[in-house]
Scaffold this motif. Sequence first.
Motif, PDB file in Angstrom:
ATOM      1  N   GLU A  21      -6.168   5.317  25.844  1.00 41.34           N
ATOM      2  CA  GLU A  21      -7.196   4.827  24.920  1.00 41.34           C
ATOM      3  C   GLU A  21      -6.561   4.271  23.646  1.00 41.34           C
ATOM      4  N   ASP A  22      -5.532   4.967  23.128  1.00 39.11           N
ATOM      5  CA  ASP A  22      -4.809   4.475  21.949  1.00 39.11           C
ATOM      6  C   ASP A  22      -4.220   3.094  22.231  1.00 39.11           C
ATOM      7  N   LEU A  23      -3.567   2.968  23.378  1.00 37.62           N
ATOM      8  CA  LEU A  23      -2.950   1.689  23.729  1.00 37.62           C
ATOM      9  C   LEU A  23      -3.988   0.587  23.891  1.00 37.62           C
ATOM     10  N   LYS A  24      -5.098   0.896  24.541  1.00 33.90           N
ATOM     11  CA  LYS A  24      -6.143  -0.114  24.703  1.00 33.90           C
ATOM     12  C   LYS A  24      -6.637  -0.602  23.346  1.00 33.90           C
ATOM     13  N   LEU A  25      -6.826   0.324  22.416  1.00 37.51           N
ATOM     14  CA  LEU A  25      -7.281  -0.042  21.075  1.00 37.51           C
ATOM     15  C   LEU A  25      -6.234  -0.897  20.365  1.00 37.51           C
ATOM     16  N   GLU A  42       4.456   5.979  30.373  1.00 37.75           N
ATOM     17  CA  GLU A  42       5.602   6.660  30.972  1.00 37.75           C
ATOM     18  C   GLU A  42       6.930   6.217  30.373  1.00 37.75           C
ATOM     19  N   ASN A  43       6.963   5.000  29.804  1.00 37.14           N
ATOM     20  CA  ASN A  43       8.188   4.417  29.249  1.00 37.14           C
ATOM     21  C   ASN A  43       7.884   3.794  27.889  1.00 37.14           C
ATOM     22  N   PRO A  44       7.585   4.608  26.876  1.00 34.82           N
ATOM     23  CA  PRO A  44       7.122   4.055  25.599  1.00 34.82           C
ATOM     24  C   PRO A  44       8.126   3.139  24.903  1.00 34.82           C
ATOM     25  N   LYS A  45       9.403   3.256  25.224  1.00 28.87           N
ATOM     26  CA  LYS A  45      10.375   2.371  24.579  1.00 28.87           C
ATOM     27  C   LYS A  45      10.196   0.920  25.009  1.00 28.87           C
ATOM     28  N   LEU A  46       9.381   0.686  26.041  1.00 26.49           N
ATOM     29  CA  LEU A  46       9.099  -0.682  26.459  1.00 26.49           C
ATOM     30  C   LEU A  46       8.155  -1.415  25.507  1.00 26.49           C
ATOM     31  N   LEU A  47       7.447  -0.685  24.660  1.00 23.23           N
ATOM     32  CA  LEU A  47       6.489  -1.300  23.741  1.00 23.23           C
ATOM     33  C   LEU A  47       7.218  -1.903  22.544  1.00 23.23           C
ATOM     34  N   LYS A  48       6.953  -3.189  22.290  1.00 23.78           N
ATOM     35  CA  LYS A  48       7.551  -3.846  21.124  1.00 23.78           C
ATOM     36  C   LYS A  48       7.172  -3.087  19.869  1.00 23.78           C
ATOM     37  N   ARG A  49       8.052  -3.101  18.901  1.00 24.59           N
ATOM     38  CA  ARG A  49       7.817  -2.404  17.659  1.00 24.59           C
ATOM     39  C   ARG A  49       8.469  -3.166  16.519  1.00 24.59           C
ATOM     40  N   THR A  77       0.836  -1.197   0.000  1.00 21.79           N
ATOM     41  CA  THR A  77       0.000   0.000   0.000  1.00 21.79           C
ATOM     42  C   THR A  77       0.868   1.243   0.000  1.00 21.79           C
ATOM     43  N   GLU A  78       0.386   2.275  -0.617  1.00 26.76           N
ATOM     44  CA  GLU A  78       1.058   3.576  -0.549  1.00 26.76           C
ATOM     45  C   GLU A  78       0.502   4.388   0.611  1.00 26.76           C
ATOM     46  N   ASP A  79      -0.641   3.966   1.119  1.00 27.20           N
ATOM     47  CA  ASP A  79      -1.318   4.702   2.188  1.00 27.20           C
ATOM     48  C   ASP A  79      -0.944   4.142   3.546  1.00 27.20           C
ATOM     49  N   PHE A  80       0.026   4.732   4.183  1.00 27.23           N
ATOM     50  CA  PHE A  80       0.325   4.364   5.553  1.00 27.23           C
ATOM     51  C   PHE A  80       0.874   5.583   6.269  1.00 27.23           C
ATOM     52  N   THR A  81       0.741   5.550   7.577  1.00 27.20           N
ATOM     53  CA  THR A  81       1.201   6.651   8.407  1.00 27.20           C
ATOM     54  C   THR A  81       2.168   6.118   9.439  1.00 27.20           C
ATOM     55  N   VAL A  82       3.211   6.848   9.671  1.00 29.88           N
ATOM     56  CA  VAL A  82       4.156   6.517  10.720  1.00 29.88           C
ATOM     57  C   VAL A  82       3.757   7.307  11.960  1.00 29.88           C
ATOM     58  N   VAL A  83       3.535   6.606  13.045  1.00 27.59           N
ATOM     59  CA  VAL A  83       3.201   7.254  14.305  1.00 27.59           C
ATOM     60  C   VAL A  83       4.463   7.225  15.168  1.00 27.59           C
ATOM     61  N   GLU A  84       5.049   8.374  15.392  1.00 23.51           N
ATOM     62  CA  GLU A  84       6.281   8.468  16.171  1.00 23.51           C
ATOM     63  C   GLU A  84       5.939   8.584  17.649  1.00 23.51           C
ATOM     64  N   TYR A  85       5.647   7.445  18.263  1.00 24.00           N
ATOM     65  CA  TYR A  85       5.103   7.483  19.616  1.00 24.00           C
ATOM     66  C   TYR A  85       6.121   7.823  20.692  1.00 24.00           C
ATOM     67  N   LEU A  86       7.407   7.818  20.361  1.00 27.34           N
ATOM     68  CA  LEU A  86       8.371   8.301  21.343  1.00 27.34           C
ATOM     69  C   LEU A  86       8.354   9.825  21.406  1.00 27.34           C
ATOM     70  N   LYS A  93      -2.321  -8.869  25.631  1.00 26.02           N
ATOM     71  CA  LYS A  93      -2.282  -8.102  26.865  1.00 26.02           C
ATOM     72  C   LYS A  93      -1.009  -7.254  26.840  1.00 26.02           C
ATOM     73  N   PRO A  94      -1.002  -6.133  27.556  1.00 29.04           N
ATOM     74  CA  PRO A  94       0.191  -5.281  27.559  1.00 29.04           C
ATOM     75  C   PRO A  94       1.476  -6.032  27.903  1.00 29.04           C
ATOM     76  N   LEU A  95       1.423  -6.923  28.859  1.00 33.20           N
ATOM     77  CA  LEU A  95       2.607  -7.675  29.273  1.00 33.20           C
ATOM     78  C   LEU A  95       3.220  -8.467  28.117  1.00 33.20           C
ATOM     79  N   GLU A  96       2.386  -8.927  27.194  1.00 35.02           N
ATOM     80  CA  GLU A  96       2.866  -9.717  26.056  1.00 35.02           C
ATOM     81  C   GLU A  96       3.620  -8.885  25.030  1.00 35.02           C
ATOM     82  N   MET A  97       3.467  -7.572  25.093  1.00 30.22           N
ATOM     83  CA  MET A  97       4.089  -6.692  24.100  1.00 30.22           C
ATOM     84  C   MET A  97       5.208  -5.831  24.697  1.00 30.22           C
ATOM     85  N   LEU A  98       5.793  -6.296  25.779  1.00 34.76           N
ATOM     86  CA  LEU A  98       6.878  -5.548  26.409  1.00 34.76           C
ATOM     87  C   LEU A  98       8.233  -5.998  25.888  1.00 34.76           C
TER      88      LEU A  98
END
Length: 131
Positions: free
Chosen positions: A58-62, A102-109, A42-51, A70-75
């Motif tokens: 709400e964003d994280l819950k979605l 508080e520590n967004p670098k903990l989220l897998k990417r 796709t040419e249509d994508f957005t980069v979300v610079e969450y750091l 679960k959040p623990l699975e994505m650390l």
Amino acid sequence: ALTPSQKLSEAGIAYILQDKSVFPQMTVEENLLMGGFIKDKTEDFTVVEYLKNPLSKEDLKLIFMKLNKKPLEMLRTQEAIYKSDFKGKNFTDEEWLEIIIENPKLLKRPIIAKNNKAVWGDPVENIEVLF
């Protein structure tokens, strides 16, 4: 006429990434594969610079709902802050959400989302289910 961002929003596609265009924890080959893979789809994508622009609770819950995780699975459990401050401790999902905010670098990417589904893009082949 819709802008590319509006088209993306209407298509329900988001591309959540640590920074502008590379994944620091991936090899050069993996970075090239990831960028090429998405552009081929796709040419249509957005980069979300969450750091730089932190995600809301709400964003994280979605995101976790779309991932069906679960959040623990994505650390990122190899991060120094995880090892020093959180390893071996029990937190509720709500508490983990606050910790990730508080520590967004903990989220897998990277996390790639389209419509009502999201996947962790490591390995890059995981993304195929979205297209």
